[in-house]
Scaffold this motif. Sequence first.
Motif, PDB file in Angstrom:
ATOM      1  N   ILE A   1     131.118  14.614  99.235  1.00  0.00           N
ATOM      2  CA  ILE A   1     130.094  14.962 100.231  1.00  0.00           C
ATOM      3  C   ILE A   1     130.504  16.243 100.947  1.00  0.00           C
ATOM      4  N   GLU A   2     131.761  16.306 101.405  1.00  0.00           N
ATOM      5  CA  GLU A   2     132.251  17.503 102.091  1.00  0.00           C
ATOM      6  C   GLU A   2     132.124  18.742 101.217  1.00  0.00           C
ATOM      7  N   GLN A   3     132.474  18.615  99.943  1.00  0.00           N
ATOM      8  CA  GLN A   3     132.420  19.751  99.030  1.00  0.00           C
ATOM      9  C   GLN A   3     130.992  20.252  98.849  1.00  0.00           C
ATOM     10  N   ALA A   4     130.044  19.351  98.862  1.00  0.00           N
ATOM     11  CA  ALA A   4     128.643  19.755  98.730  1.00  0.00           C
ATOM     12  C   ALA A   4     128.227  20.653  99.886  1.00  0.00           C
ATOM     13  N   PHE A   5     128.840  20.431 101.045  1.00  0.00           N
ATOM     14  CA  PHE A   5     128.515  21.226 102.230  1.00  0.00           C
ATOM     15  C   PHE A   5     129.410  22.449 102.371  1.00  0.00           C
ATOM     16  N   ALA A   6     130.553  22.451 101.693  1.00  0.00           N
ATOM     17  CA  ALA A   6     131.533  23.515 101.870  1.00  0.00           C
ATOM     18  C   ALA A   6     131.077  24.837 101.256  1.00  0.00           C
ATOM     19  N   ARG A   7     130.315  24.767 100.194  1.00  0.00           N
ATOM     20  CA  ARG A   7     129.874  26.015  99.576  1.00  0.00           C
ATOM     21  C   ARG A   7     128.610  26.528 100.248  1.00  0.00           C
ATOM     22  N   ASP A   8     128.198  27.669  99.846  1.00  0.00           N
ATOM     23  CA  ASP A   8     127.040  28.312 100.462  1.00  0.00           C
ATOM     24  C   ASP A   8     125.745  27.767  99.856  1.00  0.00           C
ATOM     25  N   ILE A   9     125.464  26.509 100.134  1.00  0.00           N
ATOM     26  CA  ILE A   9     124.325  25.810  99.554  1.00  0.00           C
ATOM     27  C   ILE A   9     123.103  25.978 100.465  1.00  0.00           C
ATOM     28  N   SER A  10     121.953  26.145  99.872  1.00  0.00           N
ATOM     29  CA  SER A  10     120.743  26.326 100.677  1.00  0.00           C
ATOM     30  C   SER A  10     120.301  25.000 101.290  1.00  0.00           C
ATOM     31  N   MET A  11     119.540  25.106 102.358  1.00  0.00           N
ATOM     32  CA  MET A  11     118.995  23.901 102.997  1.00  0.00           C
ATOM     33  C   MET A  11     118.065  23.184 102.024  1.00  0.00           C
ATOM     34  N   GLU A  12     117.328  23.921 101.233  1.00  0.00           N
ATOM     35  CA  GLU A  12     116.443  23.310 100.248  1.00  0.00           C
ATOM     36  C   GLU A  12     117.243  22.475  99.246  1.00  0.00           C
ATOM     37  N   GLU A  13     118.334  23.026  98.736  1.00  0.00           N
ATOM     38  CA  GLU A  13     119.154  22.288  97.781  1.00  0.00           C
ATOM     39  C   GLU A  13     119.809  21.070  98.428  1.00  0.00           C
ATOM     40  N   LEU A  14     120.257  21.222  99.685  1.00  0.00           N
ATOM     41  CA  LEU A  14     120.829  20.070 100.396  1.00  0.00           C
ATOM     42  C   LEU A  14     119.818  18.936 100.510  1.00  0.00           C
ATOM     43  N   LEU A  15     118.586  19.273 100.857  1.00  0.00           N
ATOM     44  CA  LEU A  15     117.551  18.249 100.990  1.00  0.00           C
ATOM     45  C   LEU A  15     117.193  17.622  99.647  1.00  0.00           C
ATOM     46  N   GLN A  16     117.252  18.410  98.597  1.00  0.00           N
ATOM     47  CA  GLN A  16     116.994  17.848  97.274  1.00  0.00           C
ATOM     48  C   GLN A  16     118.124  16.919  96.852  1.00  0.00           C
ATOM     49  N   ARG A  17     119.355  17.316  97.148  1.00  0.00           N
ATOM     50  CA  ARG A  17     120.515  16.521  96.761  1.00  0.00           C
ATOM     51  C   ARG A  17     120.689  15.295  97.655  1.00  0.00           C
ATOM     52  N   PHE A  18     120.406  15.466  98.940  1.00  0.00           N
ATOM     53  CA  PHE A  18     120.588  14.389  99.922  1.00  0.00           C
ATOM     54  C   PHE A  18     119.326  14.229 100.767  1.00  0.00           C
ATOM     55  N   PRO A  19     118.293  13.570 100.245  1.00  0.00           N
ATOM     56  CA  PRO A  19     117.038  13.436 100.994  1.00  0.00           C
ATOM     57  C   PRO A  19     117.200  12.706 102.325  1.00  0.00           C
ATOM     58  N   GLU A  20     118.246  11.896 102.456  1.00  0.00           N
ATOM     59  CA  GLU A  20     118.483  11.189 103.715  1.00  0.00           C
ATOM     60  C   GLU A  20     118.798  12.143 104.867  1.00  0.00           C
ATOM     61  N   LEU A  21     119.065  13.412 104.565  1.00  0.00           N
ATOM     62  CA  LEU A  21     119.323  14.401 105.610  1.00  0.00           C
ATOM     63  C   LEU A  21     118.091  14.724 106.429  1.00  0.00           C
ATOM     64  N   LEU A  22     116.938  14.369 105.937  1.00  0.00           N
ATOM     65  CA  LEU A  22     115.706  14.648 106.663  1.00  0.00           C
ATOM     66  C   LEU A  22     115.750  14.062 108.077  1.00  0.00           C
ATOM     67  N   VAL A  23     116.364  12.897 108.240  1.00  0.00           N
ATOM     68  CA  VAL A  23     116.486  12.262 109.559  1.00  0.00           C
ATOM     69  C   VAL A  23     117.290  13.151 110.507  1.00  0.00           C
ATOM     70  N   ALA A  24     118.467  13.579 110.065  1.00  0.00           N
ATOM     71  CA  ALA A  24     119.323  14.410 110.918  1.00  0.00           C
ATOM     72  C   ALA A  24     118.704  15.781 111.167  1.00  0.00           C
ATOM     73  N   ILE A  25     118.083  16.345 110.145  1.00  0.00           N
ATOM     74  CA  ILE A  25     117.454  17.655 110.300  1.00  0.00           C
ATOM     75  C   ILE A  25     116.308  17.579 111.305  1.00  0.00           C
ATOM     76  N   ASN A  26     115.533  16.524 111.251  1.00  0.00           N
ATOM     77  CA  ASN A  26     114.449  16.348 112.227  1.00  0.00           C
ATOM     78  C   ASN A  26     114.998  16.119 113.624  1.00  0.00           C
ATOM     79  N   LYS A  27     116.124  15.416 113.730  1.00  0.00           N
ATOM     80  CA  LYS A  27     116.758  15.182 115.036  1.00  0.00           C
ATOM     81  C   LYS A  27     117.084  16.515 115.713  1.00  0.00           C
ATOM     82  N   TYR A  28     117.513  17.480 114.925  1.00  0.00           N
ATOM     83  CA  TYR A  28     117.849  18.801 115.449  1.00  0.00           C
ATOM     84  C   TYR A  28     116.633  19.726 115.504  1.00  0.00           C
ATOM     85  N   LYS A  29     115.469  19.173 115.227  1.00  0.00           N
ATOM     86  CA  LYS A  29     114.211  19.910 115.266  1.00  0.00           C
ATOM     87  C   LYS A  29     114.218  21.125 114.334  1.00  0.00           C
ATOM     88  N   LEU A  30     114.901  20.948 113.196  1.00  0.00           N
ATOM     89  CA  LEU A  30     114.857  21.949 112.135  1.00  0.00           C
ATOM     90  C   LEU A  30     113.738  21.516 111.200  1.00  0.00           C
TER      91      LEU A  30
END
Length: 92
Positions: free
Chosen positions: A19-48
């Motif tokens: 999980i850490e490695q997935a975030f360590a590289r210069d990954i786009s927000m789009e790719e993060l959301l595709q790889r980890f759809p559960e991030l939508l909760v945290a991203i919405n919490k931060y009003k992104l």
Amino acid sequence: MMNSVDSPIKVNNKRFRAIEQAFARDISMEELLQRFPELLVAINKYKLHCAGCLLARFHNVSDAAIEHGWDEDELMKELILEVAREYAGHST
């Protein structure tokens, strides 16, 4: 960056490192959301509003934090913990 020893979430070290490695590289927000759809909760919490945003394919976590006035380290930690919670079966 946080490590599995610092994490309040009980999760397999190997899984947490992946999980850490997935975030360590210069990954786009789009790719993060595709790889980890559960991030939508945290991203919405931060009003992104990365889901559906045309810039999501170009912005990484650092760019999103700067663009929306959030602390990059805090946002990164929150996103990693959100994914770790999901893999740990939602236990805290």
